[in-house]
Each structure stands twice: as C-alpha cells, then as structure tokens.
Design a protein around this motif. Structure first.
Motif, PDB file in Angstrom:
ATOM      1  N   ASP A 163      12.440 -23.734 -10.164  1.00 32.51           N
ATOM      2  CA  ASP A 163      11.352 -24.492 -10.788  1.00 32.51           C
ATOM      3  C   ASP A 163      10.113 -24.480  -9.890  1.00 32.51           C
ATOM      4  OD1 ASP A 163      12.925 -25.111 -12.983  1.00 32.51           O
ATOM      5  OD2 ASP A 163      13.409 -27.136 -12.303  1.00 32.51           O
ATOM      6  N   ILE A 164      10.330 -24.582  -8.594  1.00 35.61           N
ATOM      7  CA  ILE A 164       9.211 -24.579  -7.649  1.00 35.61           C
ATOM      8  C   ILE A 164       8.563 -23.197  -7.598  1.00 35.61           C
ATOM      9  CG2 ILE A 164       8.672 -24.679  -5.176  1.00 35.61           C
ATOM     10  CD1 ILE A 164      10.669 -27.086  -5.095  1.00 35.61           C
ATOM     11  N   VAL A 165       9.371 -22.139  -7.679  1.00 35.70           N
ATOM     12  CA  VAL A 165       8.808 -20.784  -7.716  1.00 35.70           C
ATOM     13  C   VAL A 165       7.878 -20.641  -8.914  1.00 35.70           C
ATOM     14  CG1 VAL A 165       9.352 -18.337  -7.995  1.00 35.70           C
ATOM     15  CG2 VAL A 165      10.740 -19.747  -6.465  1.00 35.70           C
ATOM     16  N   ALA A 166       8.313 -21.131 -10.072  1.00 39.11           N
ATOM     17  CA  ALA A 166       7.460 -21.083 -11.261  1.00 39.11           C
ATOM     18  C   ALA A 166       6.189 -21.907 -11.060  1.00 39.11           C
ATOM     19  CB  ALA A 166       8.239 -21.586 -12.471  1.00 39.11           C
ATOM     20  N   GLU A 167       6.327 -23.055 -10.397  1.00 44.14           N
ATOM     21  CA  GLU A 167       5.165 -23.909 -10.146  1.00 44.14           C
ATOM     22  C   GLU A 167       4.171 -23.227  -9.210  1.00 44.14           C
ATOM     23  OE1 GLU A 167       4.226 -28.474  -8.582  1.00 44.14           O
ATOM     24  OE2 GLU A 167       6.283 -27.879  -9.064  1.00 44.14           O
ATOM     25  N   LEU A 168       4.691 -22.517  -8.211  1.00 42.07           N
ATOM     26  CA  LEU A 168       3.815 -21.805  -7.279  1.00 42.07           C
ATOM     27  C   LEU A 168       2.993 -20.747  -8.009  1.00 42.07           C
ATOM     28  CD1 LEU A 168       6.206 -21.360  -4.230  1.00 42.07           C
ATOM     29  CD2 LEU A 168       4.197 -22.823  -4.351  1.00 42.07           C
ATOM     30  N   ARG A 169       3.617 -20.060  -8.939  1.00 40.66           N
ATOM     31  CA  ARG A 169       2.887 -19.073  -9.733  1.00 40.66           C
ATOM     32  C   ARG A 169       1.772 -19.752 -10.525  1.00 40.66           C
ATOM     33  NH1 ARG A 169       5.015 -15.877 -14.076  1.00 40.66           N
ATOM     34  NH2 ARG A 169       6.139 -17.766 -14.686  1.00 40.66           N
ATOM     35  N   GLU A 170       2.070 -20.939 -11.086  1.00 43.02           N
ATOM     36  CA  GLU A 170       1.045 -21.670 -11.831  1.00 43.02           C
ATOM     37  C   GLU A 170      -0.113 -22.084 -10.929  1.00 43.02           C
ATOM     38  OE1 GLU A 170       0.948 -22.045 -15.164  1.00 43.02           O
ATOM     39  OE2 GLU A 170       2.676 -20.709 -15.074  1.00 43.02           O
ATOM     40  N   GLN A 171       0.175 -22.299  -9.648  1.00 46.19           N
ATOM     41  CA  GLN A 171      -0.863 -22.683  -8.694  1.00 46.19           C
ATOM     42  C   GLN A 171      -1.648 -21.482  -8.163  1.00 46.19           C
ATOM     43  OE1 GLN A 171       1.010 -24.976  -5.584  1.00 46.19           O
ATOM     44  NE2 GLN A 171       1.534 -26.672  -6.943  1.00 46.19           N
ATOM     45  N   GLY A 172      -1.227 -20.271  -8.556  1.00 50.90           N
ATOM     46  CA  GLY A 172      -1.976 -19.084  -8.167  1.00 50.90           C
ATOM     47  C   GLY A 172      -1.345 -18.221  -7.091  1.00 50.90           C
ATOM     48  N   THR A 173      -0.134 -18.568  -6.638  1.00 47.67           N
ATOM     49  CA  THR A 173       0.536 -17.764  -5.627  1.00 47.67           C
ATOM     50  C   THR A 173       1.344 -16.662  -6.313  1.00 47.67           C
ATOM     51  OG1 THR A 173       0.743 -19.651  -4.123  1.00 47.67           O
ATOM     52  CG2 THR A 173       2.174 -17.770  -3.702  1.00 47.67           C
ATOM     53  N   THR A 174       1.115 -15.427  -5.908  1.00 48.71           N
ATOM     54  CA  THR A 174       1.885 -14.299  -6.401  1.00 48.71           C
ATOM     55  C   THR A 174       3.229 -14.286  -5.698  1.00 48.71           C
ATOM     56  OG1 THR A 174      -0.194 -13.096  -6.692  1.00 48.71           O
ATOM     57  CG2 THR A 174       1.824 -11.790  -6.726  1.00 48.71           C
ATOM     58  N   VAL A 175       4.303 -13.926  -6.424  1.00 49.92           N
ATOM     59  CA  VAL A 175       5.650 -14.018  -5.869  1.00 49.92           C
ATOM     60  C   VAL A 175       6.404 -12.702  -6.088  1.00 49.92           C
ATOM     61  CG1 VAL A 175       7.877 -15.215  -5.953  1.00 49.92           C
ATOM     62  CG2 VAL A 175       5.756 -16.504  -6.291  1.00 49.92           C
ATOM     63  N   LEU A 176       7.006 -12.196  -5.011  1.00 49.80           N
ATOM     64  CA  LEU A 176       7.962 -11.093  -5.081  1.00 49.80           C
ATOM     65  C   LEU A 176       9.323 -11.670  -4.735  1.00 49.80           C
ATOM     66  CD1 LEU A 176       8.749  -8.122  -5.393  1.00 49.80           C
ATOM     67  CD2 LEU A 176       8.068  -7.767  -2.992  1.00 49.80           C
ATOM     68  N   LEU A 177      10.222 -11.657  -5.717  1.00 55.70           N
ATOM     69  CA  LEU A 177      11.491 -12.364  -5.614  1.00 55.70           C
ATOM     70  C   LEU A 177      12.646 -11.372  -5.572  1.00 55.70           C
ATOM     71  CD1 LEU A 177      13.230 -15.004  -5.864  1.00 55.70           C
ATOM     72  CD2 LEU A 177      12.984 -14.771  -8.350  1.00 55.70           C
ATOM     73  N   VAL A 178      13.437 -11.440  -4.511  1.00 57.13           N
ATOM     74  CA  VAL A 178      14.698 -10.701  -4.412  1.00 57.13           C
ATOM     75  C   VAL A 178      15.823 -11.682  -4.648  1.00 57.13           C
ATOM     76  CG1 VAL A 178      16.283  -9.726  -2.706  1.00 57.13           C
ATOM     77  CG2 VAL A 178      14.003  -8.770  -2.964  1.00 57.13           C
ATOM     78  N   GLU A 179      16.703 -11.347  -5.593  1.00 60.01           N
ATOM     79  CA  GLU A 179      17.696 -12.342  -5.997  1.00 60.01           C
ATOM     80  C   GLU A 179      18.889 -11.673  -6.686  1.00 60.01           C
ATOM     81  OE1 GLU A 179      19.770 -15.371  -6.380  1.00 60.01           O
ATOM     82  OE2 GLU A 179      17.781 -15.846  -5.573  1.00 60.01           O
ATOM     83  N   GLN A 180      20.119 -12.057  -6.261  1.00 58.85           N
ATOM     84  CA  GLN A 180      21.317 -11.548  -6.917  1.00 58.85           C
ATOM     85  C   GLN A 180      21.585 -12.264  -8.235  1.00 58.85           C
ATOM     86  OE1 GLN A 180      24.932 -10.246  -4.818  1.00 58.85           O
ATOM     87  NE2 GLN A 180      23.957 -10.994  -2.951  1.00 58.85           N
ATOM     88  N   ASN A 181      21.058 -13.479  -8.375  1.00 66.59           N
ATOM     89  CA  ASN A 181      21.205 -14.209  -9.633  1.00 66.59           C
ATOM     90  C   ASN A 181      20.219 -13.599 -10.637  1.00 66.59           C
ATOM     91  OD1 ASN A 181      21.136 -16.033 -11.779  1.00 66.59           O
ATOM     92  ND2 ASN A 181      21.359 -17.825 -10.460  1.00 66.59           N
ATOM     93  N   ALA A 182      20.676 -12.521 -11.296  1.00 59.97           N
ATOM     94  CA  ALA A 182      19.782 -11.750 -12.165  1.00 59.97           C
ATOM     95  C   ALA A 182      19.278 -12.577 -13.336  1.00 59.97           C
ATOM     96  CB  ALA A 182      20.494 -10.496 -12.662  1.00 59.97           C
ATOM     97  N   GLN A 183      20.120 -13.446 -13.870  1.00 57.42           N
ATOM     98  CA  GLN A 183      19.709 -14.272 -15.007  1.00 57.42           C
ATOM     99  C   GLN A 183      18.496 -15.125 -14.637  1.00 57.42           C
ATOM    100  OE1 GLN A 183      21.304 -14.678 -18.299  1.00 57.42           O
ATOM    101  NE2 GLN A 183      19.346 -15.700 -18.650  1.00 57.42           N
ATOM    102  N   ALA A 184      18.583 -15.820 -13.507  1.00 59.79           N
ATOM    103  CA  ALA A 184      17.485 -16.684 -13.075  1.00 59.79           C
ATOM    104  C   ALA A 184      16.258 -15.872 -12.688  1.00 59.79           C
ATOM    105  CB  ALA A 184      17.937 -17.549 -11.906  1.00 59.79           C
ATOM    106  N   ALA A 185      16.472 -14.780 -11.946  1.00 60.34           N
ATOM    107  CA  ALA A 185      15.347 -13.988 -11.452  1.00 60.34           C
ATOM    108  C   ALA A 185      14.568 -13.358 -12.595  1.00 60.34           C
ATOM    109  CB  ALA A 185      15.850 -12.910 -10.500  1.00 60.34           C
TER     110      ALA A 185
END
Length: 237
Positions: A178-200
């Motif tokens: 949820d915080i990752v999504a919020e950061l994007r809304e605030q203007g931060t670009t995100v590159l996410l590496v994650e084994q939880n493919a559903q969430a990522a």
C-alpha cells in the motif's frame, strides 16, 4: 512518459557464471515497474548492477539520460536513485533516528531534513514512536519500513525495492505494498523486484518476467496477470 531509467543489453557474470544475459528494459517516470521471476533469475543482480555494486561485462545503464557506468555507488545515490536491498540491511546498533539521518547524509549537511522526517513519519508512524530504539530490536516489518524510510531520506526520483515482502506476515506485506502505491501517487518512480508475482504485477504499470537471467515476457501488469504461462509458473494456478 519520459523514460527515467534505461537498461540496455546488460550482462553480468559471477566468475564463469552469466547471471544476467543481454537484459534490456525501461522505467518511465512516475511508474511502478516490476521484475518478477524465481530465485536465481537475476533480479537482485540487476538491481545491484544498476546501483554500482556490481560491474557489468556488457551493456549500458542510463538514469535521467546520464550514463551510470564507472560512477561509484554513493554518486549514483546522490543522482537520485536509491536502493532498498534484499534483507533490509539496517544498521542494528544504531537507533531508528540515526539510520534515518544516515539516509539523509547524501543530501548534504546544510539541508534541513525536518520535512523529510515528517514525510517518512507520516508514511510510517511507528518509526516516530521508535526513534530512540536500536534498529536491531525492531520487528522484521518495522525494519523493512525503516529501510524504505532511510532510502526516502535521500529524496530519490527512483526507488528500487528488492523483495520488500520477504519474511513478513501477510498484513505487514499488504501495508508495505500500500505504501509503494502511495509513493507512486506522491511522484516517486519505483522499480520493484518481488517473488510475490500477484502483488508485484497488481501494482505494476509494466512488468518484466525473467528466467535464467533473461527477459522472457514483457507487458502491462494487468496483461501479465492474465497470461496463462505466468499464472501457471508464478501464481500457482
């Protein structure tokens, strides 16, 4: 959208083992891009190479149209690219506040960090409560929050997150995403590496699927979630 990060033909070796093979991808400014794949697919190696912690044997990395080749890691951070590593890597004997202060160090001693502290305390209120506590005594979820907050203190344009859900309870994992999504809304670009493919992929504007060091599928997060091969391989369906 402007491409903030461009990776072109990247190859990385550990000795004779080619861990990343001719990988190319881009991260548009303001987007969340997810790299998904099994253990050993090369995801962490890619992030470590972008951050200047590993040397590539071939390929180029551009951030804000500037090449990152030969720049030391601390200069890459100063350029606006922050990396939250797998396993959190907080400084356990330092307090929460001291960890955050270290994150702000790249901004220079003359900068007022009060606004940055207020921002991370708004995102992670528990860190304000734990300000004087040693980081090593925090729970795993609190340490992950601290690791992300420490990276945010460097005021990054691009935040790279490596397996932020690893070892966390489902409720804490959901809070992190949820915080990752919020950061994007605030203007931060995100590159996410994650084994939880559903969430990522649920979060991602664009996703890249890696196998054995190579990109094998590219698409929007929504399209990859509907892909039959992805569903069988990574969503246990």
């Amino acid at each position: 959208m402007t491409e903030l990060l461009q990776v072109r033909g990247l190859s990385v070796r550990y000795g004779m083992i080619e861990a990343v093979k001719d990988v190319s991808f881009a991260v548009s400014e303001g987007a969340i891009v997810s790299l998904v794949g099994a253990n050993g697919a090369g995801k962490t190696t890619i992030l470590r190479t972008i951050s200047g912690l590993l040397p590539p044997v071939a390929g180029e990395v551009f951030f804000a149209d500037q090449p990152l080749a030969h720049l030391p890691a601390h200069e890459i951070v100063a350029s606006g690219l922050a990396h939250v590593p797998e396993g959190r890597r907080v400084f356990p004997r330092m307090t929460v506040r001291e960890n955050l202060d270290l994150g702000a160090f790249v901004c220079g001693q003359g900068n007022n960090i009060d606004a940055d502290l207020e921002r991370v305390h708004t995102l992670f209120p528990i860190l304000a409560e734990r300000a004087g506590q040693k980081a090593g005594t925090l729970s795993g979820g609190e340490q992950q929050m601290l690791a992300i907050a420490r990276a945010l203190m460097s005021r990054p344009r691009l935040l790279m997150l490596d397996e932020p859900s690893m070892g966390l309870a489902p409720l804490i994992t959901q809070r992190i995403f949820d915080i990752v999504a919020e950061l994007r809304e605030q203007g931060t670009t995100v590159l996410l590496v994650e084994q939880n493919a559903q969430a990522a992929l649920s979060l991602a504007d664009k996703g890249y699927v890696l196998e054995s060091g190579s990109v094998v599928l590219v698409g929007t997060g929504a399209d990859l979630l509907m892909n039959e091969d992805v569903r069988k391989a990574y969503l246990a369906e």
